[in-house]
Each structure stands twice: as structure tokens, then as C-alpha cells.
Write a protein that holds these residues in place. Structure first.
Motif, PDB file in Angstrom:
ATOM      1  N   GLY A   1     -16.241  96.384  64.909  1.00  0.00           N
ATOM      2  CA  GLY A   1     -16.305  96.126  66.350  1.00  0.00           C
ATOM      3  C   GLY A   1     -14.931  96.246  66.978  1.00  0.00           C
ATOM      4  N   ASP A   2     -14.810  95.878  68.234  1.00  0.00           N
ATOM      5  CA  ASP A   2     -13.546  96.052  68.934  1.00  0.00           C
ATOM      6  C   ASP A   2     -13.333  94.920  69.942  1.00  0.00           C
ATOM      7  OD1 ASP A   2     -11.288  96.830  70.241  1.00  0.00           O
ATOM      8  OD2 ASP A   2     -12.095  98.739  70.983  1.00  0.00           O
ATOM      9  N   PRO A   3     -12.678  93.836  69.489  1.00  0.00           N
ATOM     10  CA  PRO A   3     -12.505  92.685  70.394  1.00  0.00           C
ATOM     11  C   PRO A   3     -11.730  93.041  71.657  1.00  0.00           C
ATOM     12  CG  PRO A   3     -11.204  92.428  68.360  1.00  0.00           C
ATOM     13  CD  PRO A   3     -12.114  93.586  68.147  1.00  0.00           C
ATOM     14  N   GLU A   4     -10.827  94.024  71.554  1.00  0.00           N
ATOM     15  CA  GLU A   4     -10.039  94.388  72.743  1.00  0.00           C
ATOM     16  C   GLU A   4     -10.923  94.999  73.827  1.00  0.00           C
ATOM     17  OE1 GLU A   4      -7.089  93.259  72.699  1.00  0.00           O
ATOM     18  OE2 GLU A   4      -7.298  92.742  70.574  1.00  0.00           O
ATOM     19  N   ALA A   5     -12.044  95.567  73.405  1.00  0.00           N
ATOM     20  CA  ALA A   5     -12.932  96.242  74.361  1.00  0.00           C
ATOM     21  C   ALA A   5     -14.089  95.361  74.803  1.00  0.00           C
ATOM     22  CB  ALA A   5     -13.462  97.531  73.749  1.00  0.00           C
ATOM     23  N   ALA A   6     -13.985  94.036  74.508  1.00  0.00           N
ATOM     24  CA  ALA A   6     -15.116  93.134  74.771  1.00  0.00           C
ATOM     25  C   ALA A   6     -15.596  93.211  76.222  1.00  0.00           C
ATOM     26  CB  ALA A   6     -14.721  91.700  74.418  1.00  0.00           C
ATOM     27  N   ALA A   7     -14.651  93.320  77.143  1.00  0.00           N
ATOM     28  CA  ALA A   7     -15.042  93.319  78.559  1.00  0.00           C
ATOM     29  C   ALA A   7     -15.898  94.533  78.912  1.00  0.00           C
ATOM     30  CB  ALA A   7     -13.797  93.275  79.448  1.00  0.00           C
ATOM     31  N   SER A   8     -15.716  95.626  78.160  1.00  0.00           N
ATOM     32  CA  SER A   8     -16.460  96.856  78.471  1.00  0.00           C
ATOM     33  C   SER A   8     -17.922  96.772  78.020  1.00  0.00           C
ATOM     34  CB  SER A   8     -15.799  98.057  77.795  1.00  0.00           C
ATOM     35  OG  SER A   8     -16.012  97.997  76.388  1.00  0.00           O
ATOM     36  N   ALA A   9     -18.265  95.700  77.287  1.00  0.00           N
ATOM     37  CA  ALA A   9     -19.644  95.562  76.811  1.00  0.00           C
ATOM     38  C   ALA A   9     -20.598  95.144  77.931  1.00  0.00           C
ATOM     39  CB  ALA A   9     -19.707  94.532  75.677  1.00  0.00           C
ATOM     40  N   ALA A  10     -20.057  94.684  79.046  1.00  0.00           N
ATOM     41  CA  ALA A  10     -20.910  94.106  80.095  1.00  0.00           C
ATOM     42  C   ALA A  10     -21.670  95.177  80.881  1.00  0.00           C
ATOM     43  CB  ALA A  10     -20.052  93.286  81.054  1.00  0.00           C
ATOM     44  N   TYR A  11     -22.911  94.895  81.165  1.00  0.00           N
ATOM     45  CA  TYR A  11     -23.706  95.726  82.071  1.00  0.00           C
ATOM     46  C   TYR A  11     -23.289  95.437  83.508  1.00  0.00           C
ATOM     47  CZ  TYR A  11     -27.250  97.181  78.685  1.00  0.00           C
ATOM     48  OH  TYR A  11     -27.906  97.763  77.630  1.00  0.00           O
ATOM     49  N   GLY A  12     -23.484  96.428  84.360  1.00  0.00           N
ATOM     50  CA  GLY A  12     -23.335  96.173  85.781  1.00  0.00           C
ATOM     51  C   GLY A  12     -24.601  95.483  86.283  1.00  0.00           C
TER      52      GLY A  12
ATOM     53  N   ALA B   1     -23.791  90.265  79.079  1.00  0.00           N
ATOM     54  CA  ALA B   1     -24.112  89.677  80.383  1.00  0.00           C
ATOM     55  C   ALA B   1     -22.865  89.481  81.229  1.00  0.00           C
ATOM     56  CB  ALA B   1     -24.837  88.350  80.178  1.00  0.00           C
ATOM     57  N   GLY B   2     -21.693  89.777  80.650  1.00  0.00           N
ATOM     58  CA  GLY B   2     -20.455  89.652  81.410  1.00  0.00           C
ATOM     59  C   GLY B   2     -19.975  88.220  81.558  1.00  0.00           C
ATOM     60  N   CYS B   3     -20.419  87.328  80.675  1.00  0.00           N
ATOM     61  CA  CYS B   3     -19.979  85.929  80.772  1.00  0.00           C
ATOM     62  C   CYS B   3     -19.342  85.442  79.475  1.00  0.00           C
ATOM     63  CB  CYS B   3     -21.140  85.023  81.198  1.00  0.00           C
ATOM     64  SG  CYS B   3     -22.522  85.000  80.061  1.00  0.00           S
ATOM     65  N   LEU B   4     -18.766  86.365  78.723  1.00  0.00           N
ATOM     66  CA  LEU B   4     -18.071  85.981  77.484  1.00  0.00           C
ATOM     67  C   LEU B   4     -16.826  85.165  77.834  1.00  0.00           C
ATOM     68  CD1 LEU B   4     -17.747  86.402  74.357  1.00  0.00           C
ATOM     69  CD2 LEU B   4     -16.234  88.295  74.931  1.00  0.00           C
ATOM     70  N   VAL B   5     -16.640  84.060  77.138  1.00  0.00           N
ATOM     71  CA  VAL B   5     -15.422  83.267  77.295  1.00  0.00           C
ATOM     72  C   VAL B   5     -14.407  83.834  76.301  1.00  0.00           C
ATOM     73  CG1 VAL B   5     -14.432  80.950  77.112  1.00  0.00           C
ATOM     74  CG2 VAL B   5     -16.790  81.244  77.917  1.00  0.00           C
ATOM     75  N   PRO B   6     -13.323  84.475  76.793  1.00  0.00           N
ATOM     76  CA  PRO B   6     -12.408  85.181  75.878  1.00  0.00           C
ATOM     77  C   PRO B   6     -11.883  84.310  74.737  1.00  0.00           C
ATOM     78  CG  PRO B   6     -11.915  85.771  78.139  1.00  0.00           C
ATOM     79  CD  PRO B   6     -12.939  84.672  78.201  1.00  0.00           C
TER      80      PRO B   6
END
Ligand SMILES: [Zn+2]
Length: 419
Positions: free
Chosen positions: A168-179, A141-146
Motif C-alpha cells: 500500500g501507500d500511506p503517503e497517498a492515503a488522501a487520494s483514496a477518497a471518493y468525491g 469516505a475521506g474521513c481518515l484521521v492521519p
């Protein structure tokens, strides 16, 4: 095309397969990013591929199966595959299985939808392993708190480390978000985890909101004294005062029934805690929930006043400190209507009720509209191996999900929403 009964039987068989993936030998325990979670995720991915979905596991461990991947606009259907300790086999898993079966039916029936569908199997809904929850749906949802990635489990393993071990890939967490322009809506089928539908003889219900909740630590301070020598009228008994406060809490919640208000004192400790000493200090917790934020906040304000009055009358002091607050997640009216229409088409009642428990929809609400469908569960029991939903009810839930998707497609067509 399968009948609801056949769909329910399929769901039951799939849930039995999934229940075999457990971290312990006894019962079902499957915590986020554990070896059992990995095996369950792989198994779910296998089902999704067999259903013709383009399937991958995202950086936070969510299994995503994409139907019609070339389409930009996506209807998201999902739930979670992690469990509590010694869990049942329906909580969460039913929503994933229902999503897969619904997509299979949509494809088999040749239903024309103007959007693709993503079936999502989240990994972190129960919040048992790490002191955080919903990180997998929050990432989508694009609201992960790093900073949540740096929290640690009881063994000292960070979420970040556990993700890497999982694949998994914590460095790529931001790329999981849908537009935001990708998501049509988020739909979830879930067992009710309460007794309302069963009591009313209804297989399914439309969820109106995911209840907001507030939690407090309440400390009442009086004075210790000899249990034999201090007369009743001269006591400042912190525990007797707390008891009166708890009855006030119960009274306020009961009067909020129209808002499905519930209040619970789940933990209490009295000091010094001796059989022959008047309690000097009592600490207890309060968890209060309702179907909307305003009535919950009003109830809290009323409780603060009543607790103060009780404390004054008994010559003790009371302190009420909030340590957790989660706002209500409303279910979108258009999605409630879509589910209600689907239930009507199936000849079922269209009971609407709020969810007292939290769900992934709470995070998904940050991305898109959320709709939920509840399935009757026996005795209202969940988080327990005795958890049970009937084959017929599960089959109807899959049908209702298909019906809701078709209804959303019609809405999209009439509003000119094409992909
Ligand atoms: Zn759940």
C-alpha cells in the motif's frame, strides 16, 4: 442468468476458497495487512477481473473492482475481508462475494443502469491488529484521521509500516477518497450476527441503522472489612452495591426494547479480592447500544441517577467515566425502501431491524447514504468458526442486491440523475 439457488451455491464455493487464506494453520485468522490478507486481496482481485471489473488495490489496501469505469457516478457495494481471531467464513466476506455476483448478474441480464458500480473489499473492519478500526473505509469516505497511521500493533509495527509491507501507500492515503458527487450510495450485505431473523423464519432483513454505542468505566468504592466480624447492616460492600447496579442496568436496557437497546457489563474486578475480606473497590465496564442516539442518551442519564441512588443507599461512592462513544449511523430511507421493495419482489417478508454490531457503513456514512441488508445466520452465531449462512439465503441476498440496484436506477432516472 442464474437462479438464486445457483447464486447461493456460487457464493458458498467462493467463501470456501477465501477461507483458505489464513495467518495460522488452525482455523481462520486474517488480520489487516497480514500475509493472509494480501493473498486474500489478490484472490478477490482475480475474481473481480474475471467478472470484467477494472481492478486495483487502493493505498489503504482496499480492493476495488469497477464496472463501467467510464461513468462518473458510482454505486458502491462492499464489505470487509479481514477477520477476528478464529473467525467464521461469512462475516464480511459474504458482502464482497455478493457484490461481485450481483454485478455479474447485472451485466449478464443486460440491466440498464445510469451509474457504474464499484465493488469494495475493505481490510480493516474488525479492528483486531491495530488500536483503530475502519481506516480502509474511512480513507475512501475521506474521513481518515492521519494520526491513525502511526498507531502500532502488539509487535510494535506501525500501521504505516505494515501498509508499505503490504504494497500500500500511506503517503497517498488522501487520494483514496471518493468525491461526494461520485457516490450514488453505499450498499452492504452482511450476516445478521444475531438471532432475530432465524427466530422469525426470515432469510433476509432490512437494516434501519447501525447502533450507536457508549462505553463506560464504573468504579464503586466502599470499605474493606473482616468478613467475619462486620455485621451486614454496617458494611459498605462495593461488590454488593455493584451487583445491584448491574441489575438496574439490565432493567433499563430491557425497558428500551422498542429501541433494540442492549447493555452489557463485560468485565469486572473486585479489590482486594480475598475470600474473607469485604470488597473495598469494584471496577466494571458498561457497553450500551440502541438504534438511535436519543434513547441511548436518555438511558445513560437514567442510569447515572439510579447508580447514584444505589450508591447513596449503600453508603458507597460511584464514578461513571465514559471512554468511548460512537454515534448511530442511520440507514437512508430511500435505501431501506429499495431493499424492502426488492424483498417484496422476491416474495419475502420485509422485516426491519437495527444492527447492534459496527460496520464499514459507519465510515461510509461520511461520504454518502448507507443501506444494509442482513442475511439470517444459524443460531445468531458469529466471530466463531461455527458461523453459518444457508446457500438459499445467500442466493436471495444476491438477488435482493440486484433488485435494489435496479430500484436505485429507476429512482435516479425519475430524478433526472444521469451520468
Ligand atoms: Zn463484519
Amino acid at each position: 442468468m442464474r437462479t438464486p439457488k445457483q447464486l447461493g451455491a456460487h457464493a458458498e464455493a467462493m467463501l470456501a476458497e477465501l477461507a483458505a487464506f489464513s495467518d495460522g494453520d488452525n482455523g481462520l485468522t486474517r488480520l489487516y495487512l497480514s500475509p493472509a490478507h494480501r493473498r486474500a486481496a489478490d484472490h478477490v482481485a482475480g475474481w473481480m477481473r474475471a467478472a470484467g471489473l477494472e481492478t486495483a488495490v487502493d493505498p489503504l489496501g482496499t480492493v476495488r473492482g469497477r464496472w463501467k469505469p467510464e461513468r462518473k457516478r458510482r454505486l458502491l457495494i462492499g464489505s470487509h475481508i479481514d477477520t477476528v481471531v478464529d473467525a467464521g467464513r461469512y462475516d464480511g466476506m459474504l458482502g464482497v462475494v455478493a457484490g461481485i455476483l450481483a454485478v455479474e448478474e447485472i451485466a449478464a441480464r443486460g440491466l440498464a443502469l445510469p451509474f457504474g458500480i464499484d465493488v469494495l473489499a475493505f481490510g480493516d473492519e474488525e479492528g483486531v491488529r491495530f488500536p483503530t478500526t475502519l481506516v480502509s473505509s474511512a480513507a475512501l469516505a475521506g474521513c481518515l484521521v492521519p494520526s491513525d497511521l502511526d498507531t502500532r500493533d502488539a509487535e510494535g509495527v506501525s500501521l504505516r509500516e505494515a501498509l508499505v509491507a503490504f504494497g500500500g501507500d500511506p503517503e497517498a492515503a488522501a487520494s483514496a477518497a471518493y468525491g461526494r458527487d461520485e457516490a450514488v450510495a453505499y450498499l452492504e450485505v452482511h450476516i445478521e450476527q444475531g438471532p432475530v431473523l432465524e427466530a422469525e423464519g426470515l432469510p433476509l432483513g432490512v437494516v434501519t441503522s447501525i447502533a450507536g454505542q457508549s462505553r463506560f468505566n464504573i468504579t464503586v468504592t466502599g470499605e474493606a472489612g473482616h468478613a467475619g466480624t462486620v455485621p451486614m447492616a454496617l458494611r459498605r460492600d462495593a461488590l454488593a452495591a455493584s451487583a445491584e447496579m448491574m441489575l438496574a442496568i439490565e432493567d433499563v436496557a430491557r425497558r428500551g426494547a422498542a429501541h433494540q437497546m442492549v447493555a452489557t457489563v463485560g468485565r469486572i474486578a473486585a479489590r482486594p479480592g480475598a475470600v474473607n475480606v469485604i470488597p473495598a473497590e469494584v471496577a466494571f465496564t458498561l457497553d450500551i447500544r440502541a438504534d438511535a442516539d436519543a434513547p441511548r442518551h436518555a438511558a445513560i442519564a437514567e442510569l447515572e441517577a439510579r447508580l447514584l441512588t444505589i450508591a447513596t443507599g449503600r453508603k458507597v461512592s460511584a464514578r461513571m467515566e465514559k471512554f468511548f462513544e460512537s454515534p448511530t449511523t442511520p440507514c437512508a430511507a430511500r435505501l431501506q425502501e429499495a431493499f424492502a421493495a426488492a424483498l417484496g419482489d422476491l416474495g419475502l417478508g420485509q422485516r426491519r431491524l437495527a444492527s447492534g454490531a459496527g460496520h464499514d457503513g459507519h465510515a461510509m456514512h461520511h461520504l454518502t447514504d448507507v443501506g444494509m441488508l442482513f442475511v439470517r445466520c444459524r443460531g445468531g452465531i458469529s466471530h466463531n468458526p461455527a458461523e453459518f449462512a444457508a446457500v438459499d439465503d445467500m442466493g436471495l441476498a444476491v438477488e435482493a442486491l440486484v433488485g435494489a440496484a435496479v430500484r436505485l436506477a429507476a429512482d435516479a432516472a425519475s430524478s433526472g440523475d444521469r451520468t
